[in-house]
Design a protein around this motif. Structure first.
Motif, PDB file in Angstrom:
ATOM      1  N   VAL A   9       0.869  -1.181   0.000  1.00 14.08           N
ATOM      2  CA  VAL A   9       0.000   0.000   0.000  1.00 14.08           C
ATOM      3  C   VAL A   9       0.902   1.226   0.000  1.00 14.08           C
ATOM      4  CG1 VAL A   9      -1.786   1.278   1.243  1.00 14.08           C
ATOM      5  CG2 VAL A   9      -1.836  -1.237   1.204  1.00 14.08           C
ATOM      6  N   LEU A  10       0.693   2.104  -0.986  1.00 12.76           N
ATOM      7  CA  LEU A  10       1.505   3.307  -1.136  1.00 12.76           C
ATOM      8  C   LEU A  10       0.610   4.536  -1.131  1.00 12.76           C
ATOM      9  CD1 LEU A  10       2.860   0.898  -3.085  1.00 12.76           C
ATOM     10  CD2 LEU A  10       4.549   2.671  -3.352  1.00 12.76           C
ATOM     11  N   SER A  11       1.220   5.678  -0.802  1.00  9.83           N
ATOM     12  CA  SER A  11       0.496   6.941  -0.760  1.00  9.83           C
ATOM     13  C   SER A  11       1.412   8.067  -1.215  1.00  9.83           C
ATOM     14  CB  SER A  11       0.019   7.206   0.669  1.00  9.83           C
ATOM     15  OG  SER A  11      -0.713   8.410   0.740  1.00  9.83           O
ATOM     16  N   PRO A  12       0.855   9.086  -1.881  1.00 12.80           N
ATOM     17  CA  PRO A  12       1.658  10.239  -2.290  1.00 12.80           C
ATOM     18  C   PRO A  12       2.268  10.948  -1.077  1.00 12.80           C
ATOM     19  CG  PRO A  12      -0.420  10.230  -3.465  1.00 12.80           C
ATOM     20  CD  PRO A  12      -0.525   9.188  -2.385  1.00 12.80           C
ATOM     21  N   VAL A  13       3.463  11.493  -1.260  1.00 15.88           N
ATOM     22  CA  VAL A  13       4.121  12.233  -0.185  1.00 15.88           C
ATOM     23  C   VAL A  13       3.677  13.692  -0.153  1.00 15.88           C
ATOM     24  CG1 VAL A  13       6.112  10.686  -0.140  1.00 15.88           C
ATOM     25  CG2 VAL A  13       6.194  12.743  -1.548  1.00 15.88           C
ATOM     26  N   ALA A  14       2.985  14.146  -1.215  1.00 21.69           N
ATOM     27  CA  ALA A  14       2.497  15.530  -1.271  1.00 21.69           C
ATOM     28  C   ALA A  14       1.207  15.571  -2.083  1.00 21.69           C
ATOM     29  CB  ALA A  14       3.540  16.441  -1.924  1.00 21.69           C
ATOM     30  N   THR A 105       5.167  15.455 -12.246  1.00 26.50           N
ATOM     31  CA  THR A 105       5.888  14.403 -11.548  1.00 26.50           C
ATOM     32  C   THR A 105       5.307  14.275 -10.141  1.00 26.50           C
ATOM     33  OG1 THR A 105       7.570  15.929 -10.735  1.00 26.50           O
ATOM     34  CG2 THR A 105       8.040  14.805 -12.842  1.00 26.50           C
ATOM     35  N   SER A 106       5.473  13.101  -9.567  1.00 24.26           N
ATOM     36  CA  SER A 106       5.014  12.871  -8.210  1.00 24.26           C
ATOM     37  C   SER A 106       5.823  11.745  -7.596  1.00 24.26           C
ATOM     38  CB  SER A 106       3.517  12.531  -8.179  1.00 24.26           C
ATOM     39  OG  SER A 106       3.233  11.434  -9.005  1.00 24.26           O
ATOM     40  N   VAL A 107       5.689  11.600  -6.289  1.00 25.98           N
ATOM     41  CA  VAL A 107       6.363  10.533  -5.546  1.00 25.98           C
ATOM     42  C   VAL A 107       5.338   9.872  -4.642  1.00 25.98           C
ATOM     43  CG1 VAL A 107       8.128  10.013  -3.808  1.00 25.98           C
ATOM     44  CG2 VAL A 107       8.600  11.716  -5.579  1.00 25.98           C
ATOM     45  N   VAL A 108       5.263   8.539  -4.693  1.00 29.12           N
ATOM     46  CA  VAL A 108       4.451   7.782  -3.755  1.00 29.12           C
ATOM     47  C   VAL A 108       5.368   6.839  -3.008  1.00 29.12           C
ATOM     48  CG1 VAL A 108       2.322   7.961  -5.093  1.00 29.12           C
ATOM     49  CG2 VAL A 108       3.801   6.010  -5.439  1.00 29.12           C
ATOM     50  N   GLU A 109       5.053   6.616  -1.725  1.00 29.70           N
ATOM     51  CA  GLU A 109       5.879   5.739  -0.903  1.00 29.70           C
ATOM     52  C   GLU A 109       5.025   4.738  -0.167  1.00 29.70           C
ATOM     53  OE1 GLU A 109       8.288   8.082   1.753  1.00 29.70           O
ATOM     54  OE2 GLU A 109       9.586   8.773   0.140  1.00 29.70           O
ATOM     55  N   GLN A 110       5.634   3.575   0.071  1.00 25.51           N
ATOM     56  CA  GLN A 110       4.995   2.543   0.862  1.00 25.51           C
ATOM     57  C   GLN A 110       4.726   3.079   2.263  1.00 25.51           C
ATOM     58  OE1 GLN A 110       7.347  -0.994   1.059  1.00 25.51           O
ATOM     59  NE2 GLN A 110       5.946  -2.032   2.461  1.00 25.51           N
ATOM     60  N   LEU A 111       3.537   2.826   2.773  1.00 26.08           N
ATOM     61  CA  LEU A 111       3.193   3.271   4.129  1.00 26.08           C
ATOM     62  C   LEU A 111       4.018   2.509   5.163  1.00 26.08           C
ATOM     63  CD1 LEU A 111      -0.671   3.624   3.812  1.00 26.08           C
ATOM     64  CD2 LEU A 111       1.061   5.421   3.699  1.00 26.08           C
TER      65      LEU A 111
END
Length: 112
Positions: A9-14, A105-111
């Motif tokens: 499960v990942l979510s955007p950092v911004a 552009t965007s960044v998503v990270e694993q929770l």
């Protein structure tokens, strides 16, 4: 190469612009034999789906989503899978809408 995305499960950092994914959006990824897909929702997105392929640490996928205002949108994204020092996964993304104007552009990270 970073490990499998299956079950992560990942979510955007911004936050992005209004009507797009943001920090309240959650992506549940699946991966099998070079194919990836995910369901996502949260924030301004009622429901979204993405489907594509993975070659090494490169993802190439299309996405479609339904927003809270009832509108729909679709686009294309290419992501690089990065393993963070703590073992979590980050996706560094370049995307472009196909149903409307815009790219970014965007960044998503694993929770955690």
């Amino acid at each position: 190469m970073a490990g499998s995305l299956d079950g992560l499960v990942l979510s955007p950092v911004a936050d992005q612009a209004p009507g797009q994914v943001g920090v309240r959006t959650r992506f549940e990824y699946h991966e099998q034999d070079g194919r990836i897909w995910a369901d996502y929702e949260g924030g301004d997105v009622v429901r979204g789906h993405l489907v594509g392929t993975r070659e090494g640490d490169r993802l190439d996928f299309r996405y479609v989503q339904l927003r809270t205002d009832g509108s729909t949108s679709s686009g294309h994204c290419v992501s690089t899978v990065v393993e963070l020092p703590d073992g979590r996964v980050r996706l560094e993304e370049s995307w472009e809408w196909e149903s409307q104007e815009g790219s970014g552009t965007s960044v998503v990270e694993q929770l955690r």
